[in-house]
Design a protein around this motif. Structure first.
Motif, mmCIF file in Angstrom:
data_model
loop_
_atom_site.group_PDB
_atom_site.id
_atom_site.type_symbol
_atom_site.label_atom_id
_atom_site.label_comp_id
_atom_site.label_asym_id
_atom_site.label_seq_id
_atom_site.Cartn_x
_atom_site.Cartn_y
_atom_site.Cartn_z
ATOM 1 N N ASP A 1 0.827 -1.211 0.000
ATOM 2 C CA ASP A 1 0.000 0.000 0.000
ATOM 3 C C ASP A 1 0.860 1.260 0.000
ATOM 4 O O ASP A 1 0.573 2.220 -0.718
ATOM 5 N N LEU A 2 1.906 1.272 0.820
ATOM 6 C CA LEU A 2 2.791 2.438 0.873
ATOM 7 C C LEU A 2 3.563 2.595 -0.437
ATOM 8 O O LEU A 2 3.750 3.716 -0.921
ATOM 9 N N LYS A 3 4.020 1.483 -1.006
ATOM 10 C CA LYS A 3 4.731 1.553 -2.289
ATOM 11 C C LYS A 3 3.824 2.155 -3.356
ATOM 12 O O LYS A 3 4.264 3.002 -4.143
ATOM 13 N N LYS A 4 2.572 1.742 -3.375
ATOM 14 C CA LYS A 4 1.626 2.269 -4.362
ATOM 15 C C LYS A 4 1.338 3.740 -4.095
ATOM 16 O O LYS A 4 1.336 4.560 -5.014
ATOM 17 N N GLN A 5 1.117 4.096 -2.839
ATOM 18 C CA GLN A 5 0.797 5.474 -2.466
ATOM 19 C C GLN A 5 1.893 6.451 -2.889
ATOM 20 O O GLN A 5 1.599 7.548 -3.359
ATOM 21 N N TYR A 6 3.149 6.046 -2.728
ATOM 22 C CA TYR A 6 4.265 6.942 -3.027
ATOM 23 C C TYR A 6 4.984 6.582 -4.336
ATOM 24 O O TYR A 6 6.059 7.121 -4.613
ATOM 25 N N ASN A 7 4.378 5.702 -5.119
ATOM 26 C CA ASN A 7 4.916 5.305 -6.422
ATOM 27 C C ASN A 7 6.378 4.847 -6.307
ATOM 28 O O ASN A 7 7.251 5.290 -7.040
ATOM 29 N N VAL A 8 6.628 3.955 -5.357
ATOM 30 C CA VAL A 8 7.967 3.394 -5.146
ATOM 31 C C VAL A 8 8.069 2.139 -6.003
ATOM 32 O O VAL A 8 7.277 1.216 -5.857
ATOM 33 N N THR A 9 9.042 2.127 -6.912
ATOM 34 C CA THR A 9 9.162 1.007 -7.839
ATOM 35 C C THR A 9 10.348 0.099 -7.568
ATOM 36 O O THR A 9 10.455 -0.957 -8.169
ATOM 37 N N TYR A 10 11.257 0.516 -6.687
ATOM 38 C CA TYR A 10 12.342 -0.378 -6.314
ATOM 39 C C TYR A 10 12.867 -0.025 -4.933
ATOM 40 O O TYR A 10 12.645 1.073 -4.428
ATOM 41 N N GLN A 11 13.540 -1.019 -4.334
ATOM 42 C CA GLN A 11 14.053 -0.872 -2.978
ATOM 43 C C GLN A 11 15.157 0.172 -2.927
ATOM 44 O O GLN A 11 15.644 0.599 -3.957
ATOM 45 N N HIS A 12 15.536 0.528 -1.715
ATOM 46 C CA HIS A 12 16.520 1.565 -1.417
ATOM 47 C C HIS A 12 16.014 2.927 -1.892
ATOM 48 O O HIS A 12 16.760 3.756 -2.392
ATOM 49 N N THR A 13 14.700 3.126 -1.707
ATOM 50 C CA THR A 13 14.054 4.398 -2.010
ATOM 51 C C THR A 13 13.669 5.055 -0.693
ATOM 52 O O THR A 13 13.204 4.383 0.225
ATOM 53 N N PHE A 14 13.858 6.353 -0.614
ATOM 54 C CA PHE A 14 13.504 7.139 0.564
ATOM 55 C C PHE A 14 12.387 8.100 0.180
ATOM 56 O O PHE A 14 12.450 8.724 -0.881
ATOM 57 N N VAL A 15 11.389 8.222 1.062
ATOM 58 C CA VAL A 15 10.294 9.162 0.836
ATOM 59 C C VAL A 15 10.088 9.947 2.128
ATOM 60 O O VAL A 15 9.763 9.371 3.161
ATOM 61 N N MET A 16 10.270 11.267 2.051
ATOM 62 C CA MET A 16 9.993 12.130 3.198
ATOM 63 C C MET A 16 8.567 12.649 3.038
ATOM 64 O O MET A 16 8.171 13.068 1.953
ATOM 65 N N VAL A 17 7.805 12.598 4.151
ATOM 66 C CA VAL A 17 6.405 13.024 4.113
ATOM 67 C C VAL A 17 6.151 14.101 5.164
ATOM 68 O O VAL A 17 6.876 14.209 6.148
ATOM 69 N N ASP A 18 5.079 14.881 4.929
ATOM 70 C CA ASP A 18 4.693 15.895 5.907
ATOM 71 C C ASP A 18 3.752 15.276 6.933
ATOM 72 O O ASP A 18 3.492 14.062 6.907
ATOM 73 N N ASP A 19 3.218 16.100 7.855
ATOM 74 C CA ASP A 19 2.355 15.581 8.919
ATOM 75 C C ASP A 19 1.075 14.934 8.389
ATOM 76 O O ASP A 19 0.513 14.056 9.036
ATOM 77 N N ALA A 20 0.625 15.347 7.196
ATOM 78 C CA ALA A 20 -0.575 14.755 6.600
ATOM 79 C C ALA A 20 -0.247 13.492 5.795
ATOM 80 O O ALA A 20 -1.145 12.861 5.249
ATOM 81 N N GLY A 21 1.040 13.150 5.718
ATOM 82 C CA GLY A 21 1.445 11.951 4.977
ATOM 83 C C GLY A 21 1.668 12.195 3.501
ATOM 84 O O GLY A 21 1.861 11.251 2.742
ATOM 85 N N ARG A 22 1.668 13.466 3.075
ATOM 86 C CA ARG A 22 1.922 13.789 1.668
ATOM 87 C C ARG A 22 3.425 13.802 1.403
ATOM 88 O O ARG A 22 4.203 14.284 2.239
ATOM 89 N N GLU A 23 3.800 13.309 0.238
ATOM 90 C CA GLU A 23 5.212 13.266 -0.137
ATOM 91 C C GLU A 23 5.786 14.677 -0.233
ATOM 92 O O GLU A 23 5.221 15.541 -0.889
ATOM 93 N N VAL A 24 6.916 14.882 0.430
ATOM 94 C CA VAL A 24 7.636 16.147 0.370
ATOM 95 C C VAL A 24 8.801 16.009 -0.602
ATOM 96 O O VAL A 24 9.043 16.871 -1.433
ATOM 97 N N SER A 25 9.528 14.898 -0.491
ATOM 98 C CA SER A 25 10.636 14.623 -1.403
ATOM 99 C C SER A 25 10.874 13.121 -1.465
ATOM 100 O O SER A 25 10.439 12.374 -0.591
ATOM 101 N N LYS A 26 11.572 12.720 -2.531
ATOM 102 C CA LYS A 26 11.881 11.303 -2.730
ATOM 103 C C LYS A 26 13.252 11.215 -3.374
ATOM 104 O O LYS A 26 13.603 12.024 -4.223
#
Length: 154
Positions: free
Chosen positions: A115-140
């Motif tokens: 679910d998290l991979k789909k939400q943040y469009n993560v397609t491979y491992q060793h990916t970092f996603v920073m999110v804000d308090d609402a859970g929205r992607e800030v950077s990847k």
């Protein structure tokens, strides 16, 4: 008939020896992976009745993620079979105190966090996603260790 018996026995020994040598030289994907030790629990307020300082590198769980509200939260999509994730994981564990005080890095299992991979469009491992308090992607970003984490969370 005896010469054939000797020939069959010799073939069996040669085949068995070849199979043994082959099995010892072929990497086994299950035994070549060095398991990473479990990361200590994040927040133990329930058990102790007193809030404790949150670790800066923790295994992802919804409860741990929610407990870190107000901090900069970063998912680290990690796989135990990933050859670049293992050294990064070891570095984060060894240098957790180098992670800025207001950042919590969540070791997120790449294989089970669909679910998290789909939400943040993560397609491979060793990916970092920073999110804000609402859970929205800030950077990847992809790849890196402690230095890249510090640079990307400024």
């Amino acid at each position: 008939m005896k010469p054939y018996t000797f020939l069959i026995a010799a073939l069996v020994i040669i085949i068995a020896g070849g199979a043994y040598v082959y099995s010892r030289s072929t990497p086994n994907s299950r035994t070549d992976i060095t398991p990473t030790p479990e990361i200590t629990p994040v927040y133990n307020e329930v058990a102790t009745g007193t809030p404790q300082k949150m670790s800066r590198y923790v295994t992802y769980s919804k409860a741990a993620f929610d407990a870190a509200k107000g901090k900069r939260r970063v998912y680290f999509f990690h796989a135990p079979w990933c050859p670049t994730c293992r050294p990064a994981d070891a570095e984060f564990q060894a240098k957790a105190e180098s992670i800025p005080d207001d950042v919590v890095l969540f070791k997120t299992d790449y294989d089970s966090a669909a679910d998290l991979k789909k939400q943040y469009n993560v397609t491979y491992q060793h990916t970092f996603v920073m999110v804000d308090d609402a859970g929205r992607e800030v950077s990847k970003w992809n790849g890196g260790g402690i230095n890249e984490l510090i640079t990307n969370t400024k």
